[in-house]
Design a protein around this motif. Structure first.
Motif, mmCIF file in Angstrom:
data_model
loop_
_atom_site.group_PDB
_atom_site.id
_atom_site.type_symbol
_atom_site.label_atom_id
_atom_site.label_comp_id
_atom_site.label_asym_id
_atom_site.label_seq_id
_atom_site.Cartn_x
_atom_site.Cartn_y
_atom_site.Cartn_z
ATOM 1 N N PHE A 148 0.825 -1.212 0.000
ATOM 2 C CA PHE A 148 0.000 0.000 0.000
ATOM 3 C C PHE A 148 0.861 1.265 0.000
ATOM 4 O O PHE A 148 0.528 2.242 -0.686
ATOM 5 C CB PHE A 148 -0.932 -0.010 1.212
ATOM 6 N N THR A 149 1.942 1.278 0.770
ATOM 7 C CA THR A 149 2.812 2.464 0.774
ATOM 8 C C THR A 149 3.508 2.645 -0.567
ATOM 9 O O THR A 149 3.829 3.769 -0.954
ATOM 10 C CB THR A 149 3.856 2.353 1.894
ATOM 11 N N LYS A 150 3.742 1.560 -1.287
ATOM 12 C CA LYS A 150 4.336 1.667 -2.622
ATOM 13 C C LYS A 150 3.416 2.428 -3.563
ATOM 14 O O LYS A 150 3.859 3.244 -4.384
ATOM 15 C CB LYS A 150 4.615 0.267 -3.161
ATOM 16 N N VAL A 184 1.231 7.668 9.392
ATOM 17 C CA VAL A 184 1.048 7.938 10.817
ATOM 18 C C VAL A 184 -0.416 8.221 11.134
ATOM 19 O O VAL A 184 -0.960 7.727 12.133
ATOM 20 C CB VAL A 184 1.941 9.112 11.253
ATOM 21 N N VAL A 185 -1.078 9.000 10.271
ATOM 22 C CA VAL A 185 -2.493 9.325 10.503
ATOM 23 C C VAL A 185 -3.349 8.069 10.424
ATOM 24 O O VAL A 185 -4.265 7.875 11.233
ATOM 25 C CB VAL A 185 -2.956 10.394 9.493
ATOM 26 N N THR A 186 -3.074 7.202 9.461
ATOM 27 C CA THR A 186 -3.841 5.960 9.381
ATOM 28 C C THR A 186 -3.593 5.076 10.604
ATOM 29 O O THR A 186 -4.504 4.365 11.056
ATOM 30 C CB THR A 186 -3.478 5.192 8.105
ATOM 31 N N GLY A 187 -2.382 5.114 11.160
ATOM 32 C CA GLY A 187 -2.123 4.370 12.394
ATOM 33 C C GLY A 187 -2.944 4.904 13.560
ATOM 34 O O GLY A 187 -3.484 4.126 14.363
ATOM 35 N N ALA A 188 -3.062 6.227 13.661
ATOM 36 C CA ALA A 188 -3.886 6.813 14.719
ATOM 37 C C ALA A 188 -5.360 6.473 14.516
ATOM 38 O O ALA A 188 -6.077 6.154 15.476
ATOM 39 C CB ALA A 188 -3.686 8.326 14.750
ATOM 40 N N LEU A 189 -5.819 6.522 13.271
ATOM 41 C CA LEU A 189 -7.212 6.158 12.990
ATOM 42 C C LEU A 189 -7.469 4.685 13.279
ATOM 43 O O LEU A 189 -8.566 4.314 13.713
ATOM 44 C CB LEU A 189 -7.541 6.469 11.530
ATOM 45 N N PRO A 218 -4.560 -0.453 -13.277
ATOM 46 C CA PRO A 218 -4.399 0.188 -14.595
ATOM 47 C C PRO A 218 -5.658 0.871 -15.112
ATOM 48 O O PRO A 218 -5.570 1.718 -16.012
ATOM 49 C CB PRO A 218 -3.994 -0.981 -15.511
ATOM 50 N N TYR A 219 -6.808 0.536 -14.543
ATOM 51 C CA TYR A 219 -8.081 1.060 -15.058
ATOM 52 C C TYR A 219 -8.717 2.096 -14.137
ATOM 53 O O TYR A 219 -9.773 2.640 -14.466
ATOM 54 C CB TYR A 219 -9.081 -0.089 -15.254
ATOM 55 N N LEU A 220 -8.106 2.362 -12.983
ATOM 56 C CA LEU A 220 -8.674 3.305 -12.024
ATOM 57 C C LEU A 220 -7.948 4.638 -12.091
ATOM 58 O O LEU A 220 -6.774 4.721 -12.469
ATOM 59 C CB LEU A 220 -8.563 2.747 -10.596
ATOM 60 N N GLN A 221 -8.661 5.676 -11.715
ATOM 61 C CA GLN A 221 -8.062 6.991 -11.616
ATOM 62 C C GLN A 221 -7.163 7.062 -10.378
ATOM 63 O O GLN A 221 -7.259 6.247 -9.458
ATOM 64 C CB GLN A 221 -9.144 8.065 -11.536
ATOM 65 N N GLY A 222 -6.289 8.062 -10.369
ATOM 66 C CA GLY A 222 -5.334 8.183 -9.264
ATOM 67 C C GLY A 222 -5.991 8.357 -7.916
ATOM 68 O O GLY A 222 -5.508 7.840 -6.910
ATOM 69 N N GLY A 223 -7.131 9.070 -7.879
ATOM 70 C CA GLY A 223 -7.820 9.270 -6.612
ATOM 71 C C GLY A 223 -8.355 7.973 -6.024
ATOM 72 O O GLY A 223 -8.272 7.742 -4.812
ATOM 73 N N LEU A 224 -8.914 7.103 -6.874
ATOM 74 C CA LEU A 224 -9.434 5.828 -6.378
ATOM 75 C C LEU A 224 -8.311 4.915 -5.908
ATOM 76 O O LEU A 224 -8.461 4.194 -4.914
ATOM 77 C CB LEU A 224 -10.248 5.142 -7.480
ATOM 78 N N VAL A 225 -7.198 4.933 -6.614
ATOM 79 C CA VAL A 225 -6.042 4.142 -6.170
ATOM 80 C C VAL A 225 -5.561 4.632 -4.810
ATOM 81 O O VAL A 225 -5.221 3.836 -3.926
ATOM 82 C CB VAL A 225 -4.915 4.211 -7.220
ATOM 83 N N LEU A 226 -5.569 5.954 -4.627
ATOM 84 C CA LEU A 226 -5.154 6.516 -3.338
ATOM 85 C C LEU A 226 -6.114 6.101 -2.234
ATOM 86 O O LEU A 226 -5.683 5.721 -1.129
ATOM 87 C CB LEU A 226 -5.078 8.040 -3.440
ATOM 88 N N VAL A 227 -7.418 6.127 -2.513
ATOM 89 C CA VAL A 227 -8.409 5.755 -1.500
ATOM 90 C C VAL A 227 -8.259 4.293 -1.108
ATOM 91 O O VAL A 227 -8.257 3.932 0.081
ATOM 92 C CB VAL A 227 -9.824 6.046 -2.012
ATOM 93 N N VAL A 246 -5.139 3.876 1.028
ATOM 94 C CA VAL A 246 -5.301 4.382 2.396
ATOM 95 C C VAL A 246 -6.170 3.435 3.217
ATOM 96 O O VAL A 246 -5.865 3.133 4.387
ATOM 97 C CB VAL A 246 -5.903 5.802 2.368
ATOM 98 N N VAL A 247 -7.265 2.946 2.620
ATOM 99 C CA VAL A 247 -8.140 2.004 3.335
ATOM 100 C C VAL A 247 -7.376 0.719 3.668
ATOM 101 O O VAL A 247 -7.461 0.192 4.782
ATOM 102 C CB VAL A 247 -9.395 1.705 2.503
ATOM 103 N N GLY A 248 -6.634 0.200 2.692
ATOM 104 C CA GLY A 248 -5.855 -1.002 2.962
ATOM 105 C C GLY A 248 -4.796 -0.781 4.014
ATOM 106 O O GLY A 248 -4.570 -1.645 4.882
#
Length: 611
Positions: A368-370, A387-392, A429-438, A441-443
């Motif tokens: 996920f960090t990659k 760090v924020v995801t760890g706090a959440l 390869p088929y998703l936009q950058g925002g969805l990949v980021l979401v 982050v969730v993972g």
């Protein structure tokens, strides 16, 4: 003897003194996290670097005054399509050449005089810039990570077992002393090999410090407070991660940062002088049948909690007398180790499953960090997002575990982690950058929750007599997952896709394994191996609330309802009452004469003998 119901309430429960000790047990989490994640700044490669120009490689007729700085760099350093100037090569011209154009005869050679680095995030100099760990020496960086994680693995296994033999306090003090000494030595190291050896040793000592403090704080709590105590220690770790970039900026150089990170460890040495802020666990003393030490510890806890254990009219009914009657006054201590798990059926399966989930939770975070790095190359973006995801994740566990149970939330975290990983594998390869980021982050959020909950769950279901060794084994598997990311970097991320596929498959497989775990919500901690073997697995859908839980494995039914504790209490109380000098009552002699006197009773016997 049931510690949770028969001993803990009589010492004041989770009273004032227990709360103070728990507060002091949170500070080691801050110190350990500060030293663990300082490694990120030590080995951070600068965003931009190139070889230092070597005048010996230029023609003899070359005059530096005829070129600007930019022109001089263009003349000496090759350009690489898509990535700017070369990091590892220089141009070499023939000695008598006068043509300095792009078409001049020249060859590319490795760097000869070192490198020039841009500003490193946080620090102005670190291991990479001081020892030039780039280009052909880049492999030393992931090797350093692997050595550091190897130290943690060894520390978790050996020092965790040592906590079961020597006790929580002695294991803690040993780990603090070693980590402080090694931290000071690291500040003075000036060799790569020496630094790797010291880093490995410090990782082992920090692992022992984490295990001993983690176990000690949970053994001082009652079931309603265990979760909050564990999660607050996680917030102390998050605080250390948040402060670390600012500390790095103020430190400027890595030896100064190492000294600052070692300072909290040195302050923890004060626990050696003040035993009351980190006492020995009375639960462990009682579980290992160290009766005299356990009685002194219980008296100390009860006194500081303003509860006094005094003998009353019937001393056999007091807490200390019950301990003597159950264990015996001359009982010998009985120590256990994680090697005894091979003779168990339930405990080792729980340990294996939770180690597997922690291995997944730590290893899959690299995937996920990659993706975060592909979205933004800024170091602080990925760092603070993690760090924020760890706090959440800590907040999520605090709000959900006591309502839905440990096993249910562990199952949910594994499902979401695996689902996020599979979606990223199939649809990136088929998703936009925002969805990949979401999705990343969730993972990352639920993988961290999976790792935290696995460690907490392990501490709750493992018996007290082997809790240190079992928790150490589980956490060691988590470090193996961390080291897997360093193996990918050692191969220049050549096996990244396979790494992602394997861990995504493991996450799906862990869903089936988690169903075999027991539930520890609002239940006492098991103390003996027998308690650990008798843990029960609740069914997935419990239609009848009063229905008993199903055993994890088939166990033999008890042969009888005989309770040795109650019988021993009765015998001990009766013996002490009869041997006491001043009894609370007197056995009276009846006032009326017996129906037959002694002479009358002897006459029939004489007649019977004559006849």
């Amino acid at each position: 003897m049931d510690y949770e119901t028969k001993v803990f309430p009589h010492t004041g429960g989770y009273g004032r003194y227990n709360r103070i000790v728990v507060v002091f047990s949170w500070f080691p989490s801050f110190a350990v996290t500060l030293n663990l994640f300082s490694d990120v700044f030590y080995t951070l490669i600068p965003d931009s670097y190139h070889c230092k120009p070597d005048p010996a490689l230029l023609p003899s007729a070359f005059l530096l005054s005829n070129f600007s700085t930019q022109g001089y760099l263009n003349l000496t350093i090759p350009w690489v399509n898509g990535s700017g100037r070369s990091h590892c090569e220089l141009y070499k011209y023939p000695p008598n050449s006068s043509d300095l154009s792009e078409n001049a005869p020249r060859e590319r050679v490795p760097c000869t005089t070192g490198w020039e680095y841009s500003h490193v995030a946080g620090l102005q100099s670190n291991f990479v810039t001081e020892w030039n760990l780039v280009c052909s020496d880049y492999w030393k960086i992931p090797v350093q990570h692997i050595c550091f994680m190897t130290g943690w693995i060894l520390g978790y296994i050996f020092l965790g077992t040592l906590c079961d033999w020597l006790g929580r306090r002695r294991g803690f003090l040993l780990s603090v002393g070693l980590s402080s000494l090694l931290g000071v030595a690291l500040c003075l190291s000036r060799s790569v090999v020496v630094f790797l050896l010291l880093r490995l040793s410090q990782g082992a000592s920090l692992a022992g410090l984490f295990v001993s403090s983690y176990i000690a704080r949970l053994e001082l709590c009652d079931p309603p407070h265990r979760l909050m105590v564990a999660m607050v220690s996680g917030f102390f770790g998050v605080l250390a991660e948040l402060l670390l970039p600012g500390i790095a900026v103020l430190s400027r150089d890595w030896p100064v940062l190492q000294a600052v990170a070692t300072l909290p460890l040195v302050l923890l040495l004060s626990y050696w002088c003040c035993a009351s802020v980190f006492p020995e666990s009375p639960r462990w003393l009682l579980a290992t049948v160290q009766i005299s030490q356990a009685k002194r510890s219980l008296q100390d806890f009860s006194k500081r909690n303003c509860v006094f254990l005094q003998d009353d009219l019937y001393p056999g009914e007091t807490l200390l007398s019950e301990i003597d009657s159950v264990y015996g006054e001359d009982s010998q201590p009985r120590y256990h180790s994680a090697l005894e798990l091979r003779r168990t059926r339930v405990i080792w399966k729980n340990c294996l499953i939770l180690g597997f989930t922690l291995f997944i939770g730590t290893g899959i975070q690299y995937c996920f960090t990659k993706n975060l790095h592909t979205f933004s190359n800024k170091f602080y973006f990925s760092y603070f997002l993690r760090v924020v995801t760890g706090a959440l994740a800590c907040i999520f566990l605090c709000l959900s575990i006591n309502h839905f149970g440990r096993r249910g939330m562990l199952l949910l975290s594994a499902i979401i982690t695996g689902l996020s990983s599979l979606l990223l594998l199939a649809l990136t390869p088929y998703l936009q950058g925002g969805l990949v980021l979401v999705l990343s982050v969730v993972g990352l959020l639920f993988s961290q929750a999976l790792a935290m909950l696995s460690a907490f769950f392990t501490c709750e279901v493992m018996p007290t007599v082997v809790r240190g060794g079992c928790l150490g084994l589980v956490l060691a598997l988590g470090c193996v997952g961390r080291a897997a990311s360093s193996l990918m970097e050692l191969q220049n991320n050549g096996g990244y896709f396979l790494h992602h596929v394997v861990f995504a498959s493991f996450a799906v497989l862990s869903v089936l394994c988690i169903m075999l775990l027991p539930e520890s919500k609002r239940k006492p901690l098991p103390d003996s191996m027998k308690d650990g073997e008798n843990q029960r697995r609740p069914p997935l859908f419990l239609s009848q609330p009063t229905r008993d839980s199903l055993p994890l494995l088939h166990a033999r039914a008890p042969l009888s309802e005989y309770n040795p504790d109650n019988y021993s209490l009765l015998v001990s109380a009766t013996r002490k009452m009869l041997t006491k000098d001043s009894l609370p009552y007197r056995i009276g002699v009846p006032a009326h004469p017996p129906l037959l006197s002694n002479n009358e009773t002897q006459e029939p016997e004489t007649l019977r003998d004559v006849s």
